[in-house]
Design a protein around this motif. Structure first.
Motif, PDB file in Angstrom:
ATOM      1  N   THR A  78       0.857  -1.182   0.000  1.00  0.00           N
ATOM      2  CA  THR A  78       0.000   0.000   0.000  1.00  0.00           C
ATOM      3  C   THR A  78       0.891   1.229   0.000  1.00  0.00           C
ATOM      4  OG1 THR A  78      -1.841   1.092   1.137  1.00  0.00           O
ATOM      5  CG2 THR A  78      -0.219   0.027   2.554  1.00  0.00           C
ATOM      6  N   ARG A  82      -2.309   6.663  -2.739  1.00  0.00           N
ATOM      7  CA  ARG A  82      -2.351   5.712  -3.855  1.00  0.00           C
ATOM      8  C   ARG A  82      -3.533   6.083  -4.763  1.00  0.00           C
ATOM      9  NH1 ARG A  82      -2.311  -0.836  -2.810  1.00  0.00           N
ATOM     10  NH2 ARG A  82      -1.490  -1.403  -4.843  1.00  0.00           N
ATOM     11  N   ALA A 112     -10.085  -2.232   3.628  1.00  0.00           N
ATOM     12  CA  ALA A 112      -8.957  -3.195   3.674  1.00  0.00           C
ATOM     13  C   ALA A 112      -7.733  -2.312   3.813  1.00  0.00           C
ATOM     14  CB  ALA A 112      -8.902  -4.042   2.416  1.00  0.00           C
ATOM     15  N   ASP A 144      -9.307  -4.283   8.587  1.00  0.00           N
ATOM     16  CA  ASP A 144      -8.529  -5.247   7.809  1.00  0.00           C
ATOM     17  C   ASP A 144      -8.721  -6.611   8.475  1.00  0.00           C
ATOM     18  OD1 ASP A 144      -6.070  -4.913   5.605  1.00  0.00           O
ATOM     19  OD2 ASP A 144      -5.939  -6.757   6.784  1.00  0.00           O
ATOM     20  N   LEU A 207     -14.003  -9.022   5.322  1.00  0.00           N
ATOM     21  CA  LEU A 207     -15.002  -8.583   4.337  1.00  0.00           C
ATOM     22  C   LEU A 207     -15.913  -9.712   3.879  1.00  0.00           C
ATOM     23  CD1 LEU A 207     -12.685  -6.336   2.160  1.00  0.00           C
ATOM     24  CD2 LEU A 207     -14.716  -5.558   3.375  1.00  0.00           C
ATOM     25  N   ASN A 227      -7.845  -2.699  -3.997  1.00  0.00           N
ATOM     26  CA  ASN A 227      -6.741  -3.666  -4.094  1.00  0.00           C
ATOM     27  C   ASN A 227      -6.849  -4.822  -3.112  1.00  0.00           C
ATOM     28  OD1 ASN A 227      -5.342  -2.037  -6.145  1.00  0.00           O
ATOM     29  ND2 ASN A 227      -5.195  -0.562  -4.476  1.00  0.00           N
TER      30      ASN A 227
HETATM   31  C1  LIG Z   1      -2.920  -4.884  -1.085  1.00  0.00           C
HETATM   32  S1  LIG Z   1      -3.586  -4.440   0.463  1.00  0.00           S
HETATM   33  C2  LIG Z   1      -4.570  -3.016  -0.006  1.00  0.00           C
HETATM   34  C3  LIG Z   1      -4.422  -1.846   0.944  1.00  0.00           C
HETATM   35  C4  LIG Z   1      -5.145  -0.568   0.538  1.00  0.00           C
HETATM   36  N1  LIG Z   1      -6.556  -0.756   0.426  1.00  0.00           N
HETATM   37  C5  LIG Z   1      -4.588  -0.027  -0.755  1.00  0.00           C
HETATM   38  O1  LIG Z   1      -5.272  -0.072  -1.788  1.00  0.00           O
HETATM   39  O2  LIG Z   1      -3.449   0.468  -0.753  1.00  0.00           O
HETATM   40  C6  LIG Z   1      -4.817  -5.723   0.705  1.00  0.00           C
HETATM   41  C7  LIG Z   1      -5.276  -5.853   2.153  1.00  0.00           C
HETATM   42  O3  LIG Z   1      -6.477  -6.633   2.158  1.00  0.00           O
HETATM   43  C8  LIG Z   1      -6.494  -7.400   3.340  1.00  0.00           C
HETATM   44  N2  LIG Z   1      -7.454  -8.506   3.157  1.00  0.00           N
HETATM   45  C9  LIG Z   1      -7.304  -9.658   2.440  1.00  0.00           C
HETATM   46  N3  LIG Z   1      -8.419 -10.412   2.520  1.00  0.00           N
HETATM   47  C10 LIG Z   1      -9.302  -9.711   3.295  1.00  0.00           C
HETATM   48  C11 LIG Z   1     -10.623  -9.968   3.765  1.00  0.00           C
HETATM   49  N4  LIG Z   1     -11.292 -11.103   3.433  1.00  0.00           N
HETATM   50  N5  LIG Z   1     -11.228  -9.048   4.562  1.00  0.00           N
HETATM   51  C12 LIG Z   1     -10.557  -7.907   4.907  1.00  0.00           C
HETATM   52  N6  LIG Z   1      -9.316  -7.607   4.508  1.00  0.00           N
HETATM   53  C13 LIG Z   1      -8.678  -8.493   3.710  1.00  0.00           C
HETATM   54  C14 LIG Z   1      -5.045  -7.832   3.517  1.00  0.00           C
HETATM   55  O4  LIG Z   1      -4.780  -8.180   4.864  1.00  0.00           O
HETATM   56  C15 LIG Z   1      -4.297  -6.573   3.040  1.00  0.00           C
HETATM   57  O5  LIG Z   1      -3.938  -5.755   4.127  1.00  0.00           O
END
Ligand SMILES: C[S@@+](CC[C@H](N)C(=O)[O-])C[C@H]1O[C@@H](n2cnc3c(N)ncnc32)[C@H](O)[C@@H]1O
Length: 281
Positions: A78, A82, A112, A144, A207, A227
Motif C-alpha cells: 500500500t 495511492r 482493507a 482489515d 469482508l 486492491n
Molecule cells: C494490497 S492491500 C490493499 C491496501 C489498501 N486498500 C490499498 O489499496 O493500498 C490488501 C489488504 O487486504 C487485506 N485482506 C485480504 N483479505 C481480506 C478480507 N477477506 N477481509 C478484509 N481484509 C482483507 C489484507 O490483509 C491486506 O492488508
C-alpha cells in the motif's frame, strides 16, 4: 532446508478452506506459490506434510493460523495517496459536500486498510482540503482481516522510505520526525500526529465473513475497497460489493483499485463516474 511437497488433494483441501473462510480463490496454477509461501509455516511447527498443517488449521479455533496463512498468500502493499486520480476527483467532490451537507458529518470506511496509509491519507486529505476542518464531525473506520497489519497501522509509525512519496509540507504538518539509531549513523522514522490519528478507529473485519450489521445502511460518504478484491472470485466480489455499497449514503462514493473491475456486476445502485470511482444513486 527441508523442501516440502504438496499433492493436488492437499492443495484442494487448503484452497477450499481458505475460500470458505476468507474468500480468497486459489486456482490450481498457484500450487507452487502456496507450497513456497506456506513451507515456512510447516517449518515453524515442525510438521512433515501439508496434511499435518491442514489438520492443524482445521483445529485452530483461535483463527490465528488462518491469519498467518492469509498474510503469506496475500499482499499488504500500500502507499500514501495511492490512485492519484481518485484524490483529484475527491477535491471537487469535497467542495460539493461542504456546500450541501448540512449535517456537518463526514463518515468514511477504509475497508482493507493494510498498514494504515489509506485511512491516514483520507484523514490528511480532509484536514488539508476542508475550509474549516474543526467545524466538521469526522469519523474514519479502518478495517482489515489481519491483526498484525492493524497493529502496524494503529502505531502510525513509518520509515523514511514509506513517507517518501508525500509532499514535504504534509510530512512536516502531520508527522513527528523521530531520530533512531542506525548501524550506519542516524535514520528517522515518522510518527503520525494525534490530530490525524484521533480521526480513525481501527478494527478487525473480514469482508467475506464478518457481519455487516454493526453498521447502519447509508452511513458513509465514501467507502474505499481498493486492491483487495483481486483475491476474490466473482461470487465473493459481488457479495462484498453489495454489502459495502449498502452502507454508502445517497450521492456518496465507492472506490476500488485501478486494476479491479465491477464490469460483471449488477450495478443498479451505483454509477461509474470515472474508472474505479462509483457514485451511489
Ligand atoms: C494490497 S492491500 C490493499 C491496501 C489498501 N486498500 C490499498 O489499496 O493500498 C490488501 C489488504 O487486504 C487485506 N485482506 C485480504 N483479505 C481480506 C478480507 N477477506 N477481509 C478484509 N481484509 C482483507 C489484507 O490483509 C491486506 O492488508
Amino acid at each position: 532446508m527441508i523442501s516440502y511437497e504438496i499433492t493436488e488433494t492437499e492443495f484442494d483441501k487448503i484452497s477450499k478452506f481458505v475460500y470458505d473462510q476468507v474468500g480468497i480463490h486459489l486456482a490450481l496454477h498457484k500450487i507452487n506459490l502456496v507450497r513456497g509461501r506456506l513451507s515456512k509455516r510447516l517449518r515453524h511447527f515442525g510438521f512433515n506434510s501439508f496434511t499435518e498443517y491442514y489438520e492443524y488449521l482445521l483445529d485452530d479455533d483461535t483463527g490465528e493460523e488462518l491469519l498467518m496463512l492469509t498474510n503469506e498468500i496475500s499482499t499488504n502493499v500500500t502507499s500514501f495517496f495511492r490512485e492519484p486520480s481518485q484524490w483529484e476527483y475527491l477535491e471537487k467532490e469535497l467542495k460539493r459536500v461542504e456546500l450541501n451537507d448540512k449535517t456537518k458529518k463526514i463518515r468514511v470506511w477504509s475497508a482493507a486498510c493494510s498498514s494504515g496509509q489509506e485511512p491516514y491519507t483520507i484523514a490528511m486529505f480532509l484536514l488539508n482540503n476542508l475550509k474549516s476542518p474543526s467545524s466538521w464531525d469526522i469519523k474514519i473506520l479502518a478495517t482489515d482481516i489481519s491483526e498484525e497489519i492493524l497493529l502496524k497501522a494503529a502505531s502510525g509509525i513509518y520509515s523514511s522510505e514509506e513517507v517518501k512519496g508525500l509532499p514535504k509540507n504534509m510530512i512536516a504538518k502531520y508527522f513527528d520526525r523521530v531520530k533512531i539509531p542506525h548501524k550506519e549513523g542516524i535514520d528517522f522514522e515518522y510518527k503520525i500526529k494525534s490530530i490525524v490519528k484521533d480521526m480513525i478507529t481501527f478494527r478487525k473485519f473480514n469482508l467475506v465473513h464478518s457481519s455487516y450489521t454493526f453498521i447502519k445502511q447509508h452511513t458513509f460518504n465514501w467507502v474505499f475497497c481498493r486492491n483487495v478484491m483481486i483475491y476474490f472470485d466473482a461470487t465473493t466480489k459481488n457479495k462484498v460489493v453489495l454489502n459495502l455499497v449498502d452502507k454508502v449514503k445517497k450521492d456518496g462514493h465507492f472506490f476500488i483499485g485501478h486494476s479491479e473491475s465491477l464490469v460483471t456486476m449488477n450495478k443498479s445502485d451505483i454509477k461509474m463516474q470515472a474508472p474505479s470511482i462509483y457514485k451511489k444513486i
